[in-house]
Design a protein around this motif. Structure first.
Motif, PDB file in Angstrom:
ATOM      1  N   ALA A  44      33.930  38.436  43.670  1.00  0.00           N
ATOM      2  CA  ALA A  44      33.887  38.571  42.213  1.00  0.00           C
ATOM      3  C   ALA A  44      32.600  37.995  41.645  1.00  0.00           C
ATOM      4  O   ALA A  44      32.012  38.565  40.708  1.00  0.00           O
ATOM      5  N   ALA A  45      32.125  36.878  42.184  1.00  0.00           N
ATOM      6  CA  ALA A  45      30.893  36.261  41.689  1.00  0.00           C
ATOM      7  C   ALA A  45      29.698  37.185  41.865  1.00  0.00           C
ATOM      8  O   ALA A  45      28.791  37.226  41.016  1.00  0.00           O
ATOM      9  N   LEU A  59      42.467  40.117  45.231  1.00  0.00           N
ATOM     10  CA  LEU A  59      43.002  39.584  43.981  1.00  0.00           C
ATOM     11  C   LEU A  59      43.536  38.174  44.214  1.00  0.00           C
ATOM     12  O   LEU A  59      43.898  37.823  45.341  1.00  0.00           O
ATOM     13  N   PRO A  60      43.562  37.363  43.149  1.00  0.00           N
ATOM     14  CA  PRO A  60      43.269  37.697  41.752  1.00  0.00           C
ATOM     15  C   PRO A  60      41.785  37.584  41.415  1.00  0.00           C
ATOM     16  O   PRO A  60      41.024  36.918  42.123  1.00  0.00           O
ATOM     17  N   VAL A  61      41.396  38.267  40.314  1.00  0.00           N
ATOM     18  CA  VAL A  61      40.057  38.139  39.748  1.00  0.00           C
ATOM     19  C   VAL A  61      40.212  37.885  38.253  1.00  0.00           C
ATOM     20  O   VAL A  61      41.302  38.043  37.694  1.00  0.00           O
ATOM     21  N   ASP A  62      39.126  37.514  37.612  1.00  0.00           N
ATOM     22  CA  ASP A  62      39.137  37.241  36.181  1.00  0.00           C
ATOM     23  C   ASP A  62      39.230  38.558  35.417  1.00  0.00           C
ATOM     24  O   ASP A  62      38.245  39.284  35.272  1.00  0.00           O
ATOM     25  N   PHE A 158      48.786  36.932  67.154  1.00  0.00           N
ATOM     26  CA  PHE A 158      49.428  36.709  65.845  1.00  0.00           C
ATOM     27  C   PHE A 158      50.746  37.464  65.774  1.00  0.00           C
ATOM     28  O   PHE A 158      50.993  38.397  66.544  1.00  0.00           O
ATOM     29  N   ARG A 159      51.586  37.032  64.818  1.00  0.00           N
ATOM     30  CA  ARG A 159      52.854  37.683  64.532  1.00  0.00           C
ATOM     31  C   ARG A 159      53.026  37.799  63.014  1.00  0.00           C
ATOM     32  O   ARG A 159      52.543  36.959  62.250  1.00  0.00           O
ATOM     33  N   THR A 160      53.761  38.830  62.597  1.00  0.00           N
ATOM     34  CA  THR A 160      54.015  39.043  61.169  1.00  0.00           C
ATOM     35  C   THR A 160      54.950  37.971  60.619  1.00  0.00           C
ATOM     36  O   THR A 160      55.902  37.558  61.278  1.00  0.00           O
ATOM     37  N   VAL A 161      54.666  37.530  59.381  1.00  0.00           N
ATOM     38  CA  VAL A 161      55.527  36.583  58.667  1.00  0.00           C
ATOM     39  C   VAL A 161      55.988  37.303  57.399  1.00  0.00           C
ATOM     40  O   VAL A 161      55.266  37.368  56.400  1.00  0.00           O
ATOM     41  N   SER A 162      57.186  37.864  57.434  1.00  0.00           N
ATOM     42  CA  SER A 162      57.633  38.757  56.370  1.00  0.00           C
ATOM     43  C   SER A 162      57.918  38.050  55.049  1.00  0.00           C
ATOM     44  O   SER A 162      57.848  38.677  53.986  1.00  0.00           O
ATOM     45  N   ASP A 163      58.265  36.760  55.088  1.00  0.00           N
ATOM     46  CA  ASP A 163      58.618  36.069  53.850  1.00  0.00           C
ATOM     47  C   ASP A 163      57.463  35.225  53.295  1.00  0.00           C
ATOM     48  O   ASP A 163      57.672  34.352  52.442  1.00  0.00           O
ATOM     49  N   ALA A 164      56.234  35.497  53.724  1.00  0.00           N
ATOM     50  CA  ALA A 164      55.057  34.785  53.205  1.00  0.00           C
ATOM     51  C   ALA A 164      54.429  35.565  52.057  1.00  0.00           C
ATOM     52  O   ALA A 164      54.636  36.783  51.936  1.00  0.00           O
ATOM     53  N   PRO A 165      53.663  34.901  51.188  1.00  0.00           N
ATOM     54  CA  PRO A 165      52.909  35.640  50.174  1.00  0.00           C
ATOM     55  C   PRO A 165      51.972  36.643  50.838  1.00  0.00           C
ATOM     56  O   PRO A 165      51.582  36.476  51.998  1.00  0.00           O
ATOM     57  N   GLN A 166      51.599  37.695  50.099  1.00  0.00           N
ATOM     58  CA  GLN A 166      50.724  38.729  50.639  1.00  0.00           C
ATOM     59  C   GLN A 166      49.456  38.856  49.798  1.00  0.00           C
ATOM     60  O   GLN A 166      49.426  38.467  48.630  1.00  0.00           O
ATOM     61  N   SER A 167      48.421  39.405  50.409  1.00  0.00           N
ATOM     62  CA  SER A 167      47.130  39.560  49.740  1.00  0.00           C
ATOM     63  C   SER A 167      46.924  41.014  49.318  1.00  0.00           C
ATOM     64  O   SER A 167      47.235  41.935  50.072  1.00  0.00           O
ATOM     65  N   GLN A 168      46.392  41.202  48.105  1.00  0.00           N
ATOM     66  CA  GLN A 168      46.081  42.535  47.605  1.00  0.00           C
ATOM     67  C   GLN A 168      44.578  42.752  47.592  1.00  0.00           C
ATOM     68  O   GLN A 168      43.811  41.869  47.180  1.00  0.00           O
ATOM     69  N   VAL A 169      44.167  43.937  48.027  1.00  0.00           N
ATOM     70  CA  VAL A 169      42.766  44.344  47.951  1.00  0.00           C
ATOM     71  C   VAL A 169      42.611  45.293  46.773  1.00  0.00           C
ATOM     72  O   VAL A 169      43.455  46.167  46.548  1.00  0.00           O
ATOM     73  N   ALA A 170      41.535  45.106  46.000  1.00  0.00           N
ATOM     74  CA  ALA A 170      41.334  45.905  44.798  1.00  0.00           C
ATOM     75  C   ALA A 170      39.891  46.359  44.687  1.00  0.00           C
ATOM     76  O   ALA A 170      38.978  45.739  45.244  1.00  0.00           O
ATOM     77  N   LEU A 171      39.678  47.448  43.972  1.00  0.00           N
ATOM     78  CA  LEU A 171      38.342  47.877  43.572  1.00  0.00           C
ATOM     79  C   LEU A 171      38.067  47.265  42.205  1.00  0.00           C
ATOM     80  O   LEU A 171      38.842  47.456  41.269  1.00  0.00           O
ATOM     81  N   ALA A 172      36.969  46.519  42.092  1.00  0.00           N
ATOM     82  CA  ALA A 172      36.659  45.812  40.839  1.00  0.00           C
ATOM     83  C   ALA A 172      35.229  46.094  40.402  1.00  0.00           C
ATOM     84  O   ALA A 172      34.364  46.426  41.220  1.00  0.00           O
ATOM     85  N   TRP A 173      35.011  45.958  39.105  1.00  0.00           N
ATOM     86  CA  TRP A 173      33.671  46.110  38.526  1.00  0.00           C
ATOM     87  C   TRP A 173      33.665  45.426  37.165  1.00  0.00           C
ATOM     88  O   TRP A 173      34.722  45.085  36.627  1.00  0.00           O
ATOM     89  N   GLN A 174      32.469  45.220  36.613  1.00  0.00           N
ATOM     90  CA  GLN A 174      32.391  44.537  35.324  1.00  0.00           C
ATOM     91  C   GLN A 174      33.083  45.345  34.230  1.00  0.00           C
ATOM     92  O   GLN A 174      32.945  46.575  34.164  1.00  0.00           O
ATOM     93  N   LEU A 175      33.794  44.653  33.368  1.00  0.00           N
ATOM     94  CA  LEU A 175      34.687  45.269  32.396  1.00  0.00           C
ATOM     95  C   LEU A 175      33.993  46.298  31.513  1.00  0.00           C
ATOM     96  O   LEU A 175      34.540  47.356  31.210  1.00  0.00           O
ATOM     97  N   ASP A 176      32.763  46.024  31.087  1.00  0.00           N
ATOM     98  CA  ASP A 176      32.074  46.900  30.137  1.00  0.00           C
ATOM     99  C   ASP A 176      31.042  47.808  30.802  1.00  0.00           C
ATOM    100  O   ASP A 176      30.157  48.327  30.151  1.00  0.00           O
ATOM    101  N   ARG A 177      31.180  48.039  32.128  1.00  0.00           N
ATOM    102  CA  ARG A 177      30.179  48.833  32.843  1.00  0.00           C
ATOM    103  C   ARG A 177      30.825  49.910  33.704  1.00  0.00           C
ATOM    104  O   ARG A 177      30.547  50.026  34.894  1.00  0.00           O
ATOM    105  N   THR A 178      31.669  50.712  33.079  1.00  0.00           N
ATOM    106  CA  THR A 178      32.315  51.810  33.794  1.00  0.00           C
ATOM    107  C   THR A 178      31.401  53.032  33.726  1.00  0.00           C
ATOM    108  O   THR A 178      31.468  53.830  32.798  1.00  0.00           O
ATOM    109  N   THR A 179      30.524  53.180  34.707  1.00  0.00           N
ATOM    110  CA  THR A 179      29.538  54.258  34.733  1.00  0.00           C
ATOM    111  C   THR A 179      30.113  55.505  35.405  1.00  0.00           C
ATOM    112  O   THR A 179      31.202  55.485  35.978  1.00  0.00           O
ATOM    113  N   ASP A 180      29.341  56.604  35.354  1.00  0.00           N
ATOM    114  CA  ASP A 180      29.751  57.826  36.045  1.00  0.00           C
ATOM    115  C   ASP A 180      29.901  57.588  37.548  1.00  0.00           C
ATOM    116  O   ASP A 180      30.801  58.139  38.183  1.00  0.00           O
ATOM    117  N   LEU A 181      29.000  56.789  38.105  1.00  0.00           N
ATOM    118  CA  LEU A 181      29.067  56.537  39.545  1.00  0.00           C
ATOM    119  C   LEU A 181      30.304  55.710  39.916  1.00  0.00           C
ATOM    120  O   LEU A 181      30.917  55.923  40.961  1.00  0.00           O
TER     121      LEU A 181
END
Length: 265
Positions: A44-45, A59-62, A158-181
């Motif tokens: 995010a930085a 996630l999370p991000v600001d 490693f082994r799966t831990v089903s009752d642990a918190p999970q991590s989300q991956v997201a596509l992020a960009w600056q709030l006021d810079r939604t360009t065509d690209l």
């Protein structure tokens, strides 16, 4: 849009942007895409410092400064030496880690409300440092599955831990810079086709018209007066598409043949 556009995509460990980059190169070959790999805590930085146009971050991000579209959620696993007693299980509940030293690195992405197991004397600076301690037999580590694979070692599993918190991956960009690209990349990660994309890679409607005409199979327009190509047979006239009388395979099955009867002997 700038005269010589380019696109910079930042991504954090465990995220594999290759499939989306390939689609980008097919759709926008004139716009180079540069990948910027950073530690998980700097995703995010990097965006806020204008060092990238968009990023695949955890996630999370600001949300007051960044737009974010969650893409997927990862399973959480516990990493330990191959000869550890946990290796006997197919899946490990958090309760089984109560007596284990569980490392909590400073770049942890799971956001624990309450840490399982026994805390280490010090928190490792990074996940990579924690992996080294696990390999030394000092404790275990809980991470998203992609990070366990990213830091793979032959002496660890490693082994799966089903009752642990999970991590989300997201596509992020600056709030006021939604360009065509950025819109174009959003379409790619969401699986939009070229024709449904909102970005500059969209095929103009005019380019689709010849394809639609070709798909008609040569059918004439109403009132054109031209017979359909499919109505001709063998290069001769067919009388408006009806088969010529007397030809093999034409007419009704079993119809008698006309002509003079043969004399019986």
């Amino acid at each position: 849009m700038q005269a010589n556009p380019s696109f910079r995509l930042v991504y954090v460990p465990g995220v594999t942007p290759g499939k989306w980059v390939r689609v980008w190169e097919e759709r926008l070959p004139d716009v180079p895409l540069t990948l910027v790999a950073v530690p998980v805590a700097e995703g995010a930085a990097t965006l806020l410092a204008d060092a990238a146009d968009a990023g695949l971050v955890r996630l999370p991000v600001d949300r007051d400064r960044l737009s974010a579209i969650p893409l997927y959620t990862e399973a959480t696993v516990v990493v330990f030496p191959k000869d550890h007693w946990l290796a006997a299980a197919d899946e490990v509940p958090l309760a089984d880690l109560a007596e284990e030293v569980v490392f909590h690195p400073l770049d942890d992405t799971l956001g624990w409300a309450e840490l399982p197991g026994r805390p280490a004397i010090e928190r490792p600076a990074t996940t990579a440092d924690a992996i080294e301690l696990v390999a030394a037999g000092v404790g275990v580590l809980l991470v998203p599955q992609s990070l366990a694979r990213f830091h793979h070692r032959r002496d660890l599993t490693f082994r799966t831990v089903s009752d642990a918190p999970q991590s989300q991956v997201a596509l992020a960009w600056q709030l006021d810079r939604t360009t065509d690209l950025i819109e174009e990349f959003i379409g790619i990660v969401r699986g939009r086709t070229v024709n449904s994309s909102r970005g500059r890679g969209q095929t103009p409607p005019a380019a689709e018209q010849p394809k639609k005409a070709a798909a008609g199979g040569g059918r004439p327009r109403a009132g054109s007066g031209k017979p359909a190509a499919a109505g001709r047979s063998g290069g001769g006239k067919s009388g408006g598409g009806r088969p010529a009388a007397g030809r093999s395979g034409s007419g009704k099955a079993g119809a008698p043949r006309r002509g003079r009867p043969r004399r019986s002997s």
